[in-house]
Write an enzyme that holds these catalytic residues in place. Structure first.
Site, PDB file in Angstrom:
ATOM      1  N   HIS A 175       0.841  -1.221   0.000  1.00 56.38           N
ATOM      2  CA  HIS A 175       0.000   0.000   0.000  1.00 56.38           C
ATOM      3  C   HIS A 175       0.865   1.256   0.000  1.00 56.38           C
ATOM      4  CE1 HIS A 175      -3.292  -2.673   1.882  1.00 56.38           C
ATOM      5  NE2 HIS A 175      -3.631  -2.409   0.630  1.00 56.38           N
ATOM      6  N   ARG A 235      -8.358 -12.215   3.471  1.00 58.35           N
ATOM      7  CA  ARG A 235      -6.993 -12.695   3.795  1.00 58.35           C
ATOM      8  C   ARG A 235      -6.813 -12.756   5.310  1.00 58.35           C
ATOM      9  NH1 ARG A 235      -3.875  -8.309   0.396  1.00 58.35           N
ATOM     10  NH2 ARG A 235      -5.819  -7.835  -0.693  1.00 58.35           N
TER      11      ARG A 235
END
Ligand code: ADP
Length: 390
Positions: A175, A235
């Site tokens: 990110h 996840r």
């Protein structure tokens, strides 16, 4: 051809979505057009700014979604495209800044694709497809890992032999394009903390947190792959490596089955058995839905504590991405757990969801700052345009 016809096209390719935006060459001007193909592989739909509603498209994979976009007259892939900018999730050890794509870059991205199996392969596929369709137009690759490559060694390593570190087994962090945007945006949207020690939380369907000191990343909750750290939509987040061994040895699960499980069947979805969307879980009375929400909040707050230690202190907190920007109760409950550190929530400001969400008298301040990864890619692409272009 007028100046506004010259454009940079930014692509953010995932396994089931292809986001796009077209920018003029005027730095910081709003995008000319932006949108996404969602539901790739299933019932794919295209929507873009200025067009009403969703449009069904045939898109069995991201490459086909790109072809559908390219066929759109007056769409993002029309006009005078001077460059394409791509989000590439994993750049591995060598690709530590945005680059103009050549064959060496392509093979390096390919080499680390197993570390981002949901993201790198479709992004490469789209990039190569565009090279064929628009010969001669340059491509810039921007890496989610690049922003974190300056981490100190203790944050960059696992407790494994050095030979594996040299092989590239490192805590990369992800990110990065989002955190790069946040680091810049804090200067105007949160100037009180921009030069200090800040925990930034990118809470979307993928979720991570970053320790920013004076706008530079010094640690991240994510590691070798985008599986580590916080629980996510589907996840697992951090998991004792022994669980993987147990699944293989005691349950007889294949490597492929374990991979699918960790990326698709865990996180909020797996824990709740109900949904990967925090809104659905917040609205549910089911005990496992409540547990999944509590686990998400607990680990977000716990990680903030860990990252504060990485920085030797904390001056502020930033929420961003889908959940961080939009979920009033999640922000409130995370800050409630961090209250002892000095965050005093301003409920009315939190309900508005823009800018500072802590009270005037709060010792530490928290902010909501919408992220814009596409903008960062457009900036990087413009900066790397080869001489003679535009
Ligand atoms: P990504 O880019 O990683 O796909 P986003 O940053 O767009 O993800 O975040 C998507 C997630 O944000 C969704 O899964 C959903 O859980 C959450 N989200 C979006 N809107 C809201 C909202 N209004 N309230 C709470 N959560 C939201």
């Amino acid at each position: 051809m007028s100046e506004t016809d010259r454009r940079i096209v930014v692509l953010n390719t995932g396994s089931s979505s292809l986001k796009f935006a077209a920018y003029s060459l005027t730095p910081e001007a709003p995008p000319l057009l932006s949108g996404a193909v969602d539901g790739i592989g299933g019932t794919a739909r295209l929507q873009w700014s200025g067009s009403s509603g969703d449009h069904p498209v045939q898109a069995a994979n991201p490459h086909a979604a790109m072809e559908a976009l390219a066929a759109l007259a007056n769409g993002p892939l029309s006009g005078n495209i001077v460059a394409f900018g791509h989000r590439i999730v994993h750049g591995g050890p060598d690709l530590n800044h945005s680059v103009l794509v050549d064959d060496t870059t392509l093979s390096r991205i390919e080499a680390v694709s197993p570390l981002a199996p949901l993201h790198n392969p479709p992004a490469l596929d789209v990039l190569k497809g565009l090279q064929k369709r628009f010969p001669g137009v340059p491509h810039v690759a921007c890496f989610d890992t690049a922003f974190h490559r300056g981490h100190p060694a203790v944050a960059d390593r696992f407790a494994i032999p050095d030979s594996l570190y040299q092989d590239g087994v490192r805590r990369y962090g992800f990110h990065g394009l989002s955190y790069q945007y946040i680091a810049g945006a804090m200067k105007t949207q949160a100037p009180e903390i921009a030069g200090g020690k800040v925990v930034a939380a990118h809470l979307g369907s993928g979720a991570s947190m970053c320790a920013l000191v004076n706008g530079h990343s010094v640690d991240s909750s994510m590691g070798f792959t985008a599986l580590d750290g916080l629980p996510m939509g589907t996840r697992s987040g951090s998991l004792d490596a022994g669980v993987i061994l147990w699944l293989q040895q005691q349950k007889g699960w294949s490597v492929d089955k374990v991979e699918h499980f960790l990326y698709h069947d865990c996180g909020l979805q797996g824990m709740s058995g109900l949904s990967n969307d925090i809104r659905v879980l917040l609205a549910s009375d089911a005990p496992l839905a409540k547990m999944a929400v509590e686990y998400f909040i607990y680990h977000t707050a716990r990680t903030a504590g860990a990252l504060a230690v990485s920085m030797g202190g904390i001056d502020g907190f930033v929420f961003t991405a889908g959940i961080g920007e939009h979920s009033i109760p999640i922000r409130a409950r995370v800050l409630e757990r961090l209250r002892w550190l000095g965050f005093d929530l301003d409920e009315a400001a939190n309900a508005k969801g823009h800018g500072r969400i802590t009270t005037e008298t709060s010792r530490l301040h928290a902010f909501v700052i919408p992220t814009d990864e596409e903008r960062v890619i457009a900036r990087e692409t413009l900066a790397l345009l080869p001489p003679g272009r535009p």
